[in-house]
Design a protein around this motif. Sequence first.
Motif, short mmCIF file in Angstrom:
data_model
loop_
_atom_site.label_atom_id
_atom_site.label_comp_id
_atom_site.label_asym_id
_atom_site.label_seq_id
_atom_site.Cartn_x
_atom_site.Cartn_y
_atom_site.Cartn_z
N LEU A 93 44.80 60.57 -12.58
CA LEU A 93 44.76 59.01 -12.67
C LEU A 93 45.37 58.63 -11.28
N VAL A 94 46.45 59.17 -10.80
CA VAL A 94 46.96 58.82 -9.55
C VAL A 94 45.92 58.79 -8.33
N PHE A 95 44.91 60.07 -8.23
CA PHE A 95 44.03 60.22 -7.39
C PHE A 95 43.07 59.25 -7.54
N VAL A 96 42.43 58.87 -8.84
CA VAL A 96 41.61 57.83 -9.06
C VAL A 96 41.93 56.57 -8.59
N PHE A 127 38.01 55.72 8.73
CA PHE A 127 39.03 56.80 8.26
C PHE A 127 39.42 56.67 6.78
N ILE A 128 39.99 55.23 6.64
CA ILE A 128 40.15 54.58 5.34
C ILE A 128 39.37 54.93 4.35
N ALA A 169 37.29 57.71 -0.38
CA ALA A 169 36.20 58.20 -1.00
C ALA A 169 36.42 59.75 -1.49
N GLY A 170 37.19 60.40 -0.62
CA GLY A 170 37.49 62.07 -0.77
C GLY A 170 38.73 61.95 -2.00
N ILE A 171 39.58 61.17 -1.82
CA ILE A 171 40.68 60.99 -2.83
C ILE A 171 40.16 60.76 -4.32
N ILE A 189 38.50 63.87 -5.45
CA ILE A 189 39.30 64.75 -5.97
C ILE A 189 39.81 64.35 -7.53
N GLY A 190 40.22 63.23 -7.75
CA GLY A 190 40.43 62.56 -8.99
C GLY A 190 39.61 62.77 -10.14
N LEU A 191 38.27 62.21 -9.59
CA LEU A 191 37.19 62.32 -10.46
C LEU A 191 36.54 63.84 -10.90
N ALA A 192 36.89 64.80 -10.14
CA ALA A 192 36.62 66.20 -10.09
C ALA A 192 37.84 66.73 -11.16
#
Length: 123
Positions: A69-72, A96-97, A102-104, A107-110
Amino acid sequence: MLAAGPKWIAFVGAPDVIVVSAINGTWVAPAAALTIAAFLAGLALYSLAAAAIVRPLPGVKPVLWTAALVFVMRGLLIVPALVLGRFNWRAPVDLFITVSSAGIATIGLALVAGLILADETAR
């Protein structure tokens, strides 16, 4: 991150207090970096426990769902930032932002996908 110096710390969007700490050599910047590292190490350990690679840990599912949840949510912060043209209400939205968000989010969705698949497999 700390080894790269205050300019890099500012580039990745750290709060001003962290950047100033890095410039002045105070304890705040290293403490913040260690806190983030500890969070990520804990996440890795809980992920390994969920995969039964290391011994079971208490509260694996709630911990991993909270981290997901935090990552998403952090990843989705890019949406209002793109609408407003600012991130953290001060930093302009740049490549960069956008890429880091998108990367973060990925990770959350993974984590979410892994938790759902593990739950379905257990049934």
